[in-house]
Scaffold this active site. Structure first.
Site, short mmCIF file in Angstrom:
data_model
loop_
_atom_site.label_atom_id
_atom_site.label_comp_id
_atom_site.label_asym_id
_atom_site.label_seq_id
_atom_site.Cartn_x
_atom_site.Cartn_y
_atom_site.Cartn_z
N GLU A 1 -10.45 15.70 7.92
CA GLU A 1 -9.62 14.52 8.22
C GLU A 1 -9.77 14.22 9.71
O GLU A 1 -9.68 15.12 10.54
CB GLU A 1 -8.15 14.78 7.84
CG GLU A 1 -7.16 13.74 8.35
CD GLU A 1 -7.49 12.31 7.96
OE1 GLU A 1 -7.73 12.02 6.78
OE2 GLU A 1 -7.52 11.45 8.88
N GLY B 1 -2.35 12.29 5.12
CA GLY B 1 -1.58 11.29 4.36
C GLY B 1 -2.21 9.92 4.42
O GLY B 1 -1.86 9.04 3.63
N THR C 1 -3.48 6.11 5.10
CA THR C 1 -2.81 4.82 5.29
C THR C 1 -1.42 4.81 4.65
O THR C 1 -0.44 4.40 5.29
CB THR C 1 -3.65 3.71 4.63
OG1 THR C 1 -4.98 3.79 5.10
CG2 THR C 1 -3.08 2.33 4.94
N CYS C 2 -1.35 5.23 3.42
CA CYS C 2 -0.08 5.08 2.67
C CYS C 2 1.06 5.75 3.42
O CYS C 2 2.10 5.15 3.65
CB CYS C 2 -0.23 5.67 1.27
SG CYS C 2 1.27 5.52 0.30
N HIS D 1 22.59 -1.90 -21.15
CA HIS D 1 23.29 -3.07 -20.59
C HIS D 1 24.16 -2.60 -19.43
O HIS D 1 24.83 -1.57 -19.55
CB HIS D 1 24.16 -3.73 -21.65
CG HIS D 1 25.00 -4.82 -21.07
ND1 HIS D 1 24.48 -6.06 -20.75
CD2 HIS D 1 26.32 -4.85 -20.72
CE1 HIS D 1 25.45 -6.82 -20.25
NE2 HIS D 1 26.57 -6.11 -20.21
C1 FAD Z 1 1.11 -2.22 5.20
C2 FAD Z 1 0.62 -1.62 3.91
C3 FAD Z 1 1.53 -1.39 2.89
C4 FAD Z 1 1.09 -0.84 1.69
N1 FAD Z 1 2.01 -0.64 0.71
C5 FAD Z 1 1.61 -0.13 -0.47
C6 FAD Z 1 2.53 0.12 -1.51
O1 FAD Z 1 3.72 -0.14 -1.37
N2 FAD Z 1 2.07 0.66 -2.67
C7 FAD Z 1 0.76 0.96 -2.85
O2 FAD Z 1 0.39 1.44 -3.92
N3 FAD Z 1 -0.15 0.75 -1.88
C8 FAD Z 1 0.25 0.21 -0.70
N4 FAD Z 1 -0.66 0.02 0.29
C9 FAD Z 1 -2.07 0.39 0.05
C10 FAD Z 1 -2.24 1.90 0.20
O3 FAD Z 1 -1.76 2.32 1.46
C11 FAD Z 1 -3.71 2.26 0.05
O4 FAD Z 1 -4.19 1.69 -1.13
C12 FAD Z 1 -3.87 3.77 -0.02
O5 FAD Z 1 -3.41 4.39 1.15
C13 FAD Z 1 -5.37 4.08 -0.22
O6 FAD Z 1 -5.53 5.42 -0.11
P1 FAD Z 1 -6.96 6.07 0.03
O7 FAD Z 1 -6.81 7.34 -0.68
O8 FAD Z 1 -8.03 5.18 -0.39
O9 FAD Z 1 -7.20 6.30 1.59
P2 FAD Z 1 -6.31 6.25 2.87
O10 FAD Z 1 -4.88 6.48 2.57
O11 FAD Z 1 -6.63 5.04 3.64
O12 FAD Z 1 -6.80 7.53 3.67
C14 FAD Z 1 -8.11 7.68 4.11
C15 FAD Z 1 -8.16 8.82 5.09
O13 FAD Z 1 -9.51 9.08 5.43
C16 FAD Z 1 -9.61 9.37 6.82
N5 FAD Z 1 -10.99 9.09 7.24
C17 FAD Z 1 -11.62 7.90 7.26
N6 FAD Z 1 -12.89 8.05 7.66
C18 FAD Z 1 -13.07 9.37 7.92
C19 FAD Z 1 -14.16 10.13 8.37
N7 FAD Z 1 -15.35 9.59 8.62
N8 FAD Z 1 -13.97 11.47 8.56
C20 FAD Z 1 -12.76 12.04 8.29
N9 FAD Z 1 -11.70 11.35 7.84
C21 FAD Z 1 -11.85 10.04 7.66
C22 FAD Z 1 -8.57 8.46 7.43
O14 FAD Z 1 -8.17 8.91 8.70
C23 FAD Z 1 -7.46 8.53 6.40
O15 FAD Z 1 -6.56 9.58 6.70
C24 FAD Z 1 -0.26 -0.50 1.52
C25 FAD Z 1 -1.18 -0.70 2.55
C26 FAD Z 1 -0.74 -1.25 3.74
C27 FAD Z 1 -1.74 -1.45 4.84
#
Ligand code: FAD
Length: 466
Positions: free
Chosen positions: A34, A39, A41-42, A441
């Site tokens: 990582e 954790g 984006t989420c 209800h």
């Molecule tokens: C403002 C906002 C609100 C949201 N609200 C919701 C919601 O309410 N419900 C919902 O279902 N979804 C929501 N989402 C979408 C959700 O956050 C994403 O769909 C979800 O986090 C995707 O997860 P992921 O597993 O693809 O990767 P991510 O959670 O994005 O994690 C990817 C990880 O990989 C790491 N990484 C990237 N490149 C490298 C590398 N080269 N080497 C090492 N590590 C790396 C990053 O640092 C990150 O920690 C929201 C998104 C945003 C922006």
């Protein structure tokens, strides 16, 4: 020296940690990489913090509207943004810490902090370290797009990540993008007390949804005093005094909106451009999403892509489902496929929207005979009792098979109520199953059987007059 593992997982998003735990539990030695925050984006910049902030905004809204319910609050309602942020930060930190502790506590998982890059199809570098494995899982997520709009790089702007550091009240927040993320932030900051304008290029909000959903959400936003500039064809930015002028229209109305802060919420792109994928021969599509098959295998044997970076979903639950699919196929010899998934998601404005399956437009386009049932929240007791009657429910059914094709529930508890439709869709049950169910209800969901008893053939779309 190259360190050998059975599996390497890149990214602590919504699929990677659970997959690491599962593989380690099966006796594999797993390297976990990582580059930033556990954790992803989420937990750090998406679902968790926004929903924590939405809760603070809801408290402010209730306090302001309390007198409608007979609750008088004497004195000014003030939102302490530092406290809002501290509450949100504490919720995020608890989640991040427990995830990191969980991973580090597993003797079969070696955690590496740093940016991972492919050196070949089976080799990864993380700083000076070299790791190799016959199985590599990519879970790198995505990031906010900076749109190619005139002046965008000449003005300060916020995105979903930098919004997390905002511990003050913007005087006037201009949100560029009237879709899921922009609407959530827009309503939230309006409720905190900012002036808010949402600027959207399209002629309606959340244009992926049906027009009636877009219209109802627009009315929810307008009722709270959020200004909307739709069909903004001429978006451009320039500094103006101590704020920012956002060009919205070249022809009609005020040509510029003057804000103190700008939030860009115009889409996301996958974090695949700096992964060295070309060294591994891993193929991406024209938007940079890693091309995968129905079981999430990339074109190179031994490489999988999970979560937002494969373009098959854009949600936490789709990323987690990707983990379940990969784990079931690899470890349980239980074939699971992405194509078994039914689209479902929420829009967490207040009242929220819960969606499952097709929109009405998609149902029409499918060429099937469609029955539709619809009920406004003004005819739902629970919504009336709560004083939250904006929105409606709509369900589409295949007239020949009785299968539920899709639904939208926009109203109090819409994000929860949708699941009673979704689960029957997964069970491939006929809609009559729900019609005969006895619901509690007074709830919003109790009206779903009623709607299904009042289905009518979908009317043809009226021809538009020029
Ligand atoms: C403002 C906002 C609100 C949201 N609200 C919701 C919601 O309410 N419900 C919902 O279902 N979804 C929501 N989402 C979408 C959700 O956050 C994403 O769909 C979800 O986090 C995707 O997860 P992921 O597993 O693809 O990767 P991510 O959670 O994005 O994690 C990817 C990880 O990989 C790491 N990484 C990237 N490149 C490298 C590398 N080269 N080497 C090492 N590590 C790396 C990053 O640092 C990150 O920690 C929201 C998104 C945003 C922006």
């Amino acid at each position: 020296m190259i360190k050998r593992y059975d599996a390497i997982i890149i990214g602590a998003g919504q699929a990677g940690p659970s997959l690491a735990d599962k593989l380690a539990g099966a006796g594999m030695k797993v390297a976990f990489v990582e580059r930033k925050k556990f954790g992803g984006t989420c937990v750090n910049n998406g679902c968790t913090p926004t929903k924590a902030m939405v809760a603070s905004a809801y408290a402010a809204h209730l306090a302001r509207t309390g007198s409608e319910y007979g609750v008088n609050i004497d004195g000014e309602i003030r939102v302490d943004m530092k406290k809002v942020k501290a509450r949100k930060d504490a919720i995020v930190a608890a989640s991040v810490n427990s995830l990191e502790t969980w991973l580090r506590g597993n003797p079969n998982i070696a955690v590496y902090l740093g940016h991972a890059r492919f050196e070949s199809a089976s080799e990864i570098s993380v700083g000076d370290e070299r790791l190799t494995a016959s199985k590599i899982f990519i879970n790198v997520g995505g990031r906010a797009v900076v749109p190619d709009m005139p002046g965008v790089n000449e003005v300060p702007h916020l995105n979903n990540s930098s919004m997390m550091d905002v511990d003050f009240l913007p005087r006037h927040l201009v949100v560029v993008g009237g879709s899921y993320i922009g609407l959530e932030f827009g309503q939230m900051f309006r409720r905190f007390g900012s002036e808010v304008t949402i600027v959207e290029m399209s002629s309606r909000l959340i244009k992926r949804e049906d027009e009636d959903v877009s219209q109802a959400v627009l009315e929810i936003m307008e009722k709270e005093g959020i200004r909307l500039r739709l069909s903004a064809k001429c978006i451009a930015f320039r500094k103006s005094g101590d704020g920012i002028a956002v060009g919205v229209d070249c022809e009609n109305g005020d040509k510029e909106v003057f804000g103190s802060h700008v939030l860009l919420a115009v889409g996301r792109r996958p974090n695949t451009d700096d992964l060295g994928l070309e060294k591994a021969g891993v193929a991406v599509d024209k938007h940079g999403y890693i091309a995968v098959d129905d079981q999430l295998r990339a074109n190179v044997p031994g490489v999988w892509a999970l979560g937002d970076c494969n373009g098959k979903g854009a949600f936490t639950h789709t990323s987690y489902n990707d983990f379940e699919i990969v784990a079931a196929n690899l470890l349980a010899n239980a074939p699971r496929r992405v194509s078994d998934r039914i689209a479902t998601y929420g829009l967490f404005v207040d009242p929220p929207l819960g969606r499952a399956g097709m929109t009405e437009a998609e149902a029409r386009a499918s060429g099937r005979k469609i029955l539709v049932g619809k009920r406004p929240m003004t005819r739902v007791s629970r919504a009336i009792e709560k004083g939250e009657t904006q929105g409606f429910m709509k369900i589409m059914v295949d007239a020949e098979t009785n299968e539920i094709l899709g639904a939208a529930v926009l109203g109090p508890g819409g994000d929860e109520a949708i699941h009673c439709v979704l689960d029957v869709m997964y069970a491939r049950g006929a809609y009559n199953v729900i019609q005969r169910a006895v619901h509690i209800h007074p709830t919003v969901a109790e009206l779903i059987p009623t709607i299904l008893g009042e289905l009518k053939p979908l009317e043809p779309v009226p021809a538009r007059t020029a």
